[in-house]
Design a protein around this motif. Structure first.
Motif, mmCIF file in Angstrom:
data_model
loop_
_atom_site.group_PDB
_atom_site.id
_atom_site.type_symbol
_atom_site.label_atom_id
_atom_site.label_comp_id
_atom_site.label_asym_id
_atom_site.label_seq_id
_atom_site.Cartn_x
_atom_site.Cartn_y
_atom_site.Cartn_z
ATOM 1 N N PRO A 1 0.814 -1.218 0.000
ATOM 2 C CA PRO A 1 0.000 0.000 0.000
ATOM 3 C C PRO A 1 0.847 1.268 0.000
ATOM 4 N N TYR A 2 0.336 2.281 -0.702
ATOM 5 C CA TYR A 2 0.985 3.590 -0.707
ATOM 6 C C TYR A 2 -0.071 4.668 -0.912
ATOM 7 N N ILE A 3 0.320 5.894 -0.638
ATOM 8 C CA ILE A 3 -0.531 7.055 -0.844
ATOM 9 C C ILE A 3 0.295 8.127 -1.542
ATOM 10 N N PHE A 4 -0.370 9.170 -1.996
ATOM 11 C CA PHE A 4 0.317 10.356 -2.465
ATOM 12 C C PHE A 4 0.054 11.466 -1.471
ATOM 13 N N VAL A 5 1.113 12.137 -1.045
ATOM 14 C CA VAL A 5 0.987 13.311 -0.190
ATOM 15 C C VAL A 5 1.447 14.526 -0.995
ATOM 16 N N ILE A 6 0.927 15.683 -0.611
ATOM 17 C CA ILE A 6 1.268 16.922 -1.291
ATOM 18 C C ILE A 6 2.133 17.779 -0.380
ATOM 19 N N ASP A 7 3.224 18.267 -0.929
ATOM 20 C CA ASP A 7 4.045 19.244 -0.219
ATOM 21 C C ASP A 7 3.595 20.618 -0.706
ATOM 22 N N PRO A 8 2.866 21.380 0.149
ATOM 23 C CA PRO A 8 2.319 22.658 -0.300
ATOM 24 C C PRO A 8 3.386 23.726 -0.575
ATOM 25 N N LYS A 9 4.569 23.582 -0.018
ATOM 26 C CA LYS A 9 5.636 24.551 -0.281
ATOM 27 C C LYS A 9 6.245 24.344 -1.659
ATOM 28 N N LEU A 10 6.363 23.082 -2.066
ATOM 29 C CA LEU A 10 6.934 22.755 -3.375
ATOM 30 C C LEU A 10 5.874 22.591 -4.458
ATOM 31 N N ASN A 11 4.589 22.475 -4.037
ATOM 32 C CA ASN A 11 3.487 22.181 -4.961
ATOM 33 C C ASN A 11 3.778 20.923 -5.780
ATOM 34 N N LYS A 12 4.181 19.877 -5.062
ATOM 35 C CA LYS A 12 4.478 18.600 -5.709
ATOM 36 C C LYS A 12 3.855 17.455 -4.921
ATOM 37 N N SER A 13 3.554 16.368 -5.645
ATOM 38 C CA SER A 13 3.043 15.157 -5.008
ATOM 39 C C SER A 13 4.192 14.176 -4.808
ATOM 40 N N ARG B 1 4.214 7.780 -1.063
ATOM 41 C CA ARG B 1 4.637 7.415 0.288
ATOM 42 C C ARG B 1 4.096 6.029 0.635
ATOM 43 N N LYS B 2 4.980 5.103 0.943
ATOM 44 C CA LYS B 2 4.548 3.785 1.408
ATOM 45 C C LYS B 2 3.957 3.924 2.805
ATOM 46 N N VAL B 3 2.884 3.208 3.047
ATOM 47 C CA VAL B 3 2.234 3.243 4.362
ATOM 48 C C VAL B 3 2.006 1.825 4.862
ATOM 49 N N ARG B 4 1.936 1.714 6.157
ATOM 50 C CA ARG B 4 1.555 0.448 6.793
ATOM 51 C C ARG B 4 0.142 0.650 7.312
ATOM 52 N N LEU B 5 -0.726 -0.300 6.999
ATOM 53 C CA LEU B 5 -2.136 -0.163 7.346
ATOM 54 C C LEU B 5 -2.517 -1.037 8.527
#
Length: 87
Positions: A31-43, A46-50
């Motif tokens: 599993p993974y997600i996409f996170v947004i860095d608002p300072k860089l305006n980039k996605s 990110r691997k996550v453990r559920l």
């Protein structure tokens, strides 16, 4: 004979819950997600453990910090480092 049981704990802990729509799986079914860095305006991928599922949300036991922006739609257009516009 095999039985499956579930034990509810009265222990309270703080946890991060993610909408089911935010969770993606790679070719290895990790599993993974996409996170947004608002300072860089980039996605960023990110691997996550559920953990546990509660209604339409899934507990993230690692891989995300409180307050991070998580993408819940439009994943098919994202890659690690894709520029985004926050609305």
């Amino acid at each position: 004979m095999i039985a499956e049981i579930r034990i509810r704990s009265v222990e309270t802990k703080y946890t991060t819950l993610l909408p089911i729509e935010a969770i993606l799986h790679d070719v290895d079914n990790q599993p993974y997600i996409f996170v947004i860095d608002p300072k860089l305006n980039k996605s960023f991928k990110r691997k996550v453990r559920l953990g546990s599922i509660l209604n339409n949300q899934i507990e993230a036991t690692s891989g995300i910090k409180s307050g991070e922006l998580v993408v819940i739609g439009g994943h098919q257009r994202l890659n690690d480092g894709t520029s985004v516009i926050l609305k």
